[in-house]
Design a protein around this motif. Structure first.
Motif, PDB file in Angstrom:
ATOM      1  N   LEU A  54     -23.945  10.688 -28.311  1.00 20.97           N
ATOM      2  CA  LEU A  54     -23.875  11.583 -27.158  1.00 20.97           C
ATOM      3  C   LEU A  54     -22.552  11.416 -26.418  1.00 20.97           C
ATOM      4  CD1 LEU A  54     -25.217  13.590 -25.238  1.00 20.97           C
ATOM      5  CD2 LEU A  54     -26.246  11.639 -24.062  1.00 20.97           C
ATOM      6  N   ARG A  55     -22.055  10.211 -26.360  1.00 17.05           N
ATOM      7  CA  ARG A  55     -20.791   9.938 -25.659  1.00 17.05           C
ATOM      8  C   ARG A  55     -19.648  10.767 -26.249  1.00 17.05           C
ATOM      9  NH1 ARG A  55     -17.776   4.286 -25.894  1.00 17.05           N
ATOM     10  NH2 ARG A  55     -16.051   4.780 -24.509  1.00 17.05           N
ATOM     11  N   HIS A  56     -19.670  10.979 -27.547  1.00 19.50           N
ATOM     12  CA  HIS A  56     -18.636  11.790 -28.206  1.00 19.50           C
ATOM     13  C   HIS A  56     -18.644  13.223 -27.652  1.00 19.50           C
ATOM     14  CE1 HIS A  56     -16.251  13.631 -31.401  1.00 19.50           C
ATOM     15  NE2 HIS A  56     -17.203  14.541 -31.490  1.00 19.50           N
ATOM     16  N   PHE A  57     -19.811  13.804 -27.538  1.00 14.02           N
ATOM     17  CA  PHE A  57     -19.916  15.177 -27.047  1.00 14.02           C
ATOM     18  C   PHE A  57     -19.534  15.280 -25.570  1.00 14.02           C
ATOM     19  CE2 PHE A  57     -22.720  15.172 -30.739  1.00 14.02           C
ATOM     20  CZ  PHE A  57     -22.146  16.209 -31.453  1.00 14.02           C
ATOM     21  N   ILE A  58     -19.883  14.258 -24.804  1.00 13.11           N
ATOM     22  CA  ILE A  58     -19.527  14.248 -23.386  1.00 13.11           C
ATOM     23  C   ILE A  58     -18.010  14.169 -23.240  1.00 13.11           C
ATOM     24  CG2 ILE A  58     -19.640  12.880 -21.259  1.00 13.11           C
ATOM     25  CD1 ILE A  58     -22.546  12.188 -22.086  1.00 13.11           C
ATOM     26  N   GLN A  59     -17.368  13.309 -24.022  1.00 15.70           N
ATOM     27  CA  GLN A  59     -15.911  13.189 -23.933  1.00 15.70           C
ATOM     28  C   GLN A  59     -15.223  14.463 -24.417  1.00 15.70           C
ATOM     29  OE1 GLN A  59     -15.068  11.429 -21.948  1.00 15.70           O
ATOM     30  NE2 GLN A  59     -15.078   9.254 -22.331  1.00 15.70           N
ATOM     31  N   LYS A  60     -15.779  15.088 -25.417  1.00 13.30           N
ATOM     32  CA  LYS A  60     -15.210  16.349 -25.890  1.00 13.30           C
ATOM     33  C   LYS A  60     -15.245  17.395 -24.783  1.00 13.30           C
ATOM     34  CE  LYS A  60     -15.577  19.561 -29.755  1.00 13.30           C
ATOM     35  NZ  LYS A  60     -16.279  19.878 -30.994  1.00 13.30           N
ATOM     36  N   GLN A  61     -16.356  17.464 -24.062  1.00 16.22           N
ATOM     37  CA  GLN A  61     -16.471  18.396 -22.942  1.00 16.22           C
ATOM     38  C   GLN A  61     -15.485  18.036 -21.841  1.00 16.22           C
ATOM     39  OE1 GLN A  61     -18.337  21.182 -23.046  1.00 16.22           O
ATOM     40  NE2 GLN A  61     -17.271  21.727 -21.183  1.00 16.22           N
ATOM     41  N   GLU A 103      -2.846  19.227 -28.594  1.00 14.66           N
ATOM     42  CA  GLU A 103      -2.796  19.285 -30.059  1.00 14.66           C
ATOM     43  C   GLU A 103      -2.321  17.954 -30.644  1.00 14.66           C
ATOM     44  OE1 GLU A 103      -3.513  21.653 -32.438  1.00 14.66           O
ATOM     45  OE2 GLU A 103      -4.425  22.912 -30.893  1.00 14.66           O
ATOM     46  N   ARG A 104      -1.334  17.354 -29.984  1.00 13.17           N
ATOM     47  CA  ARG A 104      -0.770  16.099 -30.466  1.00 13.17           C
ATOM     48  C   ARG A 104      -1.797  14.971 -30.439  1.00 13.17           C
ATOM     49  NH1 ARG A 104       2.107  11.781 -28.185  1.00 13.17           N
ATOM     50  NH2 ARG A 104       1.849  12.618 -26.093  1.00 13.17           N
ATOM     51  N   ASN A 105      -2.738  15.043 -29.518  1.00 17.67           N
ATOM     52  CA  ASN A 105      -3.726  13.971 -29.357  1.00 17.67           C
ATOM     53  C   ASN A 105      -5.097  14.296 -29.931  1.00 17.67           C
ATOM     54  OD1 ASN A 105      -2.320  11.842 -27.763  1.00 17.67           O
ATOM     55  ND2 ASN A 105      -1.963  13.574 -26.403  1.00 17.67           N
ATOM     56  N   LYS A 106      -5.239  15.424 -30.609  1.00 17.35           N
ATOM     57  CA  LYS A 106      -6.570  15.829 -31.066  1.00 17.35           C
ATOM     58  C   LYS A 106      -7.128  14.951 -32.185  1.00 17.35           C
ATOM     59  CE  LYS A 106      -5.489  19.401 -34.460  1.00 17.35           C
ATOM     60  NZ  LYS A 106      -5.632  20.813 -34.753  1.00 17.35           N
ATOM     61  N   HIS A 107      -6.291  14.176 -32.824  1.00 15.65           N
ATOM     62  CA  HIS A 107      -6.749  13.317 -33.920  1.00 15.65           C
ATOM     63  C   HIS A 107      -7.404  12.028 -33.432  1.00 15.65           C
ATOM     64  CE1 HIS A 107      -3.006  11.459 -32.728  1.00 15.65           C
ATOM     65  NE2 HIS A 107      -3.427  10.355 -33.318  1.00 15.65           N
ATOM     66  N   ILE A 108      -7.323  11.733 -32.150  1.00 12.85           N
ATOM     67  CA  ILE A 108      -7.836  10.471 -31.612  1.00 12.85           C
ATOM     68  C   ILE A 108      -9.365  10.468 -31.676  1.00 12.85           C
ATOM     69  CG2 ILE A 108      -7.984   9.006 -29.569  1.00 12.85           C
ATOM     70  CD1 ILE A 108      -5.259  10.107 -28.743  1.00 12.85           C
ATOM     71  N   THR A 109      -9.910   9.420 -32.275  1.00 10.90           N
ATOM     72  CA  THR A 109     -11.360   9.318 -32.403  1.00 10.90           C
ATOM     73  C   THR A 109     -11.929   8.143 -31.611  1.00 10.90           C
ATOM     74  OG1 THR A 109     -11.097   8.023 -34.423  1.00 10.90           O
ATOM     75  CG2 THR A 109     -11.402  10.402 -34.671  1.00 10.90           C
ATOM     76  N   ASP A 110     -11.079   7.214 -31.187  1.00 11.92           N
ATOM     77  CA  ASP A 110     -11.526   6.068 -30.394  1.00 11.92           C
ATOM     78  C   ASP A 110     -11.877   6.559 -28.988  1.00 11.92           C
ATOM     79  OD1 ASP A 110     -11.989   3.702 -29.096  1.00 11.92           O
ATOM     80  OD2 ASP A 110      -9.932   2.937 -29.280  1.00 11.92           O
TER      81      ASP A 110
END
Length: 85
Positions: free
Chosen positions: A7-14, A48-55
């Motif tokens: 869930l944290r992933h979706f919250i951070q995406k928002q 765009e430059r930072n969209k690859h960050i997954t941490d």
């Protein structure tokens, strides 16, 4: 079976989308249309430059820094909750 994103992933995406929208709206105060267009292009390039960050911890750090820098560079009003009188 596909791994389920927390869930944290979706919250951070928002939160990232919200910061992007806030930055674009804040750029409206720039009176020169060419400068405004360049600023919007720069904002988009940064995201765009930072969209690859997954941490997610790194995402949170970048969001905090982005909000702070946005407040320093572009004047914007944070939305206040409506008071009920």
């Amino acid at each position: 079976m596909l791994p389920i994103a927390p869930l944290r992933h979706f919250i951070q995406k928002q939160n990232v989308f919200n910061l992007y929208r806030l930055a674009i709206r804040a750029s409206r105060v720039i009176p020169d249309p060419i400068a405004r267009k360049e600023t919007i292009s720069w904002i988009r390039a940064e995201f765009e430059r930072n969209k690859h960050i997954t941490d997610l911890d790194l995402v949170e750090d970048k969001l905090r820094a982005g909000r702070r820098e946005l407040g320093q560079v572009l004047p914007y009003r944070r939305t206040q909750p409506h008071s009920r009188s």
